[in-house]
Design a protein around this motif. Structure first.
Motif, mmCIF file in Angstrom:
data_model
loop_
_atom_site.group_PDB
_atom_site.id
_atom_site.type_symbol
_atom_site.label_atom_id
_atom_site.label_comp_id
_atom_site.label_asym_id
_atom_site.label_seq_id
_atom_site.Cartn_x
_atom_site.Cartn_y
_atom_site.Cartn_z
ATOM 1 N N LYS A 27 0.828 -1.204 0.000
ATOM 2 C CA LYS A 27 0.000 0.000 0.000
ATOM 3 C C LYS A 27 0.864 1.256 0.000
ATOM 4 O O LYS A 27 0.579 2.216 -0.718
ATOM 5 C CB LYS A 27 -0.922 0.003 1.214
ATOM 6 C CG LYS A 27 -2.072 -0.970 1.112
ATOM 7 C CD LYS A 27 -2.871 -1.050 2.380
ATOM 8 C CE LYS A 27 -3.567 0.242 2.696
ATOM 9 N NZ LYS A 27 -4.444 0.138 3.887
ATOM 10 N N ARG A 28 1.924 1.253 0.803
ATOM 11 C CA ARG A 28 2.797 2.429 0.886
ATOM 12 C C ARG A 28 3.538 2.658 -0.434
ATOM 13 O O ARG A 28 3.636 3.788 -0.921
ATOM 14 C CB ARG A 28 3.789 2.242 2.043
ATOM 15 C CG ARG A 28 4.740 3.402 2.232
ATOM 16 C CD ARG A 28 3.969 4.673 2.544
ATOM 17 N NE ARG A 28 4.831 5.823 2.492
ATOM 18 C CZ ARG A 28 4.917 6.727 3.436
ATOM 19 N NH1 ARG A 28 4.179 6.624 4.505
ATOM 20 N NH2 ARG A 28 5.733 7.727 3.305
ATOM 21 N N LEU A 29 4.050 1.583 -1.037
ATOM 22 C CA LEU A 29 4.751 1.718 -2.313
ATOM 23 C C LEU A 29 3.816 2.208 -3.418
ATOM 24 O O LEU A 29 4.198 3.020 -4.252
ATOM 25 C CB LEU A 29 5.392 0.384 -2.711
ATOM 26 C CG LEU A 29 6.599 -0.042 -1.881
ATOM 27 C CD1 LEU A 29 7.043 -1.446 -2.258
ATOM 28 C CD2 LEU A 29 7.747 0.942 -2.061
ATOM 29 N N PHE A 30 2.580 1.709 -3.397
ATOM 30 C CA PHE A 30 1.594 2.154 -4.382
ATOM 31 C C PHE A 30 1.320 3.648 -4.224
ATOM 32 O O PHE A 30 1.316 4.406 -5.197
ATOM 33 C CB PHE A 30 0.299 1.351 -4.236
ATOM 34 C CG PHE A 30 -0.781 1.795 -5.175
ATOM 35 C CD1 PHE A 30 -0.790 1.370 -6.489
ATOM 36 C CD2 PHE A 30 -1.774 2.657 -4.750
ATOM 37 C CE1 PHE A 30 -1.782 1.790 -7.373
ATOM 38 C CE2 PHE A 30 -2.771 3.082 -5.615
ATOM 39 C CZ PHE A 30 -2.776 2.642 -6.929
ATOM 40 N N ALA A 31 1.079 4.084 -2.984
ATOM 41 C CA ALA A 31 0.796 5.497 -2.727
ATOM 42 C C ALA A 31 1.987 6.373 -3.108
ATOM 43 O O ALA A 31 1.814 7.430 -3.728
ATOM 44 C CB ALA A 31 0.433 5.708 -1.262
ATOM 45 N N ASP A 32 3.198 5.950 -2.755
ATOM 46 C CA ASP A 32 4.395 6.734 -3.078
ATOM 47 C C ASP A 32 4.594 6.831 -4.587
ATOM 48 O O ASP A 32 4.938 7.883 -5.117
ATOM 49 C CB ASP A 32 5.633 6.120 -2.423
ATOM 50 C CG ASP A 32 5.652 6.310 -0.922
ATOM 51 O OD1 ASP A 32 4.831 7.106 -0.401
ATOM 52 O OD2 ASP A 32 6.470 5.647 -0.254
ATOM 53 N N SER A 33 4.365 5.720 -5.291
ATOM 54 C CA SER A 33 4.523 5.701 -6.739
ATOM 55 C C SER A 33 3.484 6.598 -7.410
ATOM 56 O O SER A 33 3.800 7.354 -8.331
ATOM 57 C CB SER A 33 4.400 4.270 -7.257
ATOM 58 O OG SER A 33 4.465 4.235 -8.654
ATOM 59 N N LEU A 34 2.241 6.529 -6.939
ATOM 60 C CA LEU A 34 1.188 7.363 -7.499
ATOM 61 C C LEU A 34 1.484 8.845 -7.258
ATOM 62 O O LEU A 34 1.325 9.672 -8.166
ATOM 63 C CB LEU A 34 -0.163 6.989 -6.887
ATOM 64 C CG LEU A 34 -1.380 7.729 -7.422
ATOM 65 C CD1 LEU A 34 -1.563 7.487 -8.914
ATOM 66 C CD2 LEU A 34 -2.617 7.314 -6.651
ATOM 67 N N CYS A 35 1.935 9.183 -6.054
ATOM 68 C CA CYS A 35 2.291 10.571 -5.750
ATOM 69 C C CYS A 35 3.411 11.060 -6.647
ATOM 70 O O CYS A 35 3.384 12.193 -7.126
ATOM 71 C CB CYS A 35 2.689 10.711 -4.288
ATOM 72 S SG CYS A 35 1.303 10.632 -3.152
ATOM 73 N N ALA A 36 4.392 10.209 -6.891
ATOM 74 C CA ALA A 36 5.511 10.603 -7.757
ATOM 75 C C ALA A 36 5.031 10.833 -9.186
ATOM 76 O O ALA A 36 5.431 11.816 -9.832
ATOM 77 C CB ALA A 36 6.598 9.530 -7.726
ATOM 78 N N GLN A 37 4.165 9.961 -9.676
ATOM 79 C CA GLN A 37 3.661 10.099 -11.040
ATOM 80 C C GLN A 37 2.786 11.352 -11.208
ATOM 81 O O GLN A 37 2.779 11.957 -12.267
ATOM 82 C CB GLN A 37 2.851 8.860 -11.437
ATOM 83 C CG GLN A 37 3.686 7.604 -11.579
ATOM 84 C CD GLN A 37 4.663 7.701 -12.736
ATOM 85 O OE1 GLN A 37 4.312 8.181 -13.817
ATOM 86 N NE2 GLN A 37 5.889 7.264 -12.509
#
Length: 68
Positions: A27-37
């Motif tokens: 969940k954290r990696l998904f959120a971080d990746s989405l924020c970066a994109q």
């Protein structure tokens, strides 16, 4: 959606703690990746001590946008 089917002979590869950690990390990696994109920053507010309610915002600040 209330039914869960577990195949006979199924054995989990992770114990409950490892499963919880894997889900949390995903969940954290998904959120971080989405924020970066989306070019966003993750912001979280500190908890309110003692379970007290937050004070009302000042009237002049209501509805004002806040840039980060």
């Amino acid at each position: 959606m209330n039914h869960c089917y577990i195949p006979e002979g199924y054995a989990p590869m992770l114990n409950p703690y490892e499963t919880q950690l894997a889900i949390s990390t995903t969940k954290r990696l998904f959120a971080d990746s989405l924020c970066a994109q989306l070019n966003l920053r993750r912001v979280s507010a500190p908890p309110v001590p003692g379970g007290q309610h937050r004070p009302e915002r000042r009237p002049e600040r209501r509805g004002a946008a806040r840039l980060l």
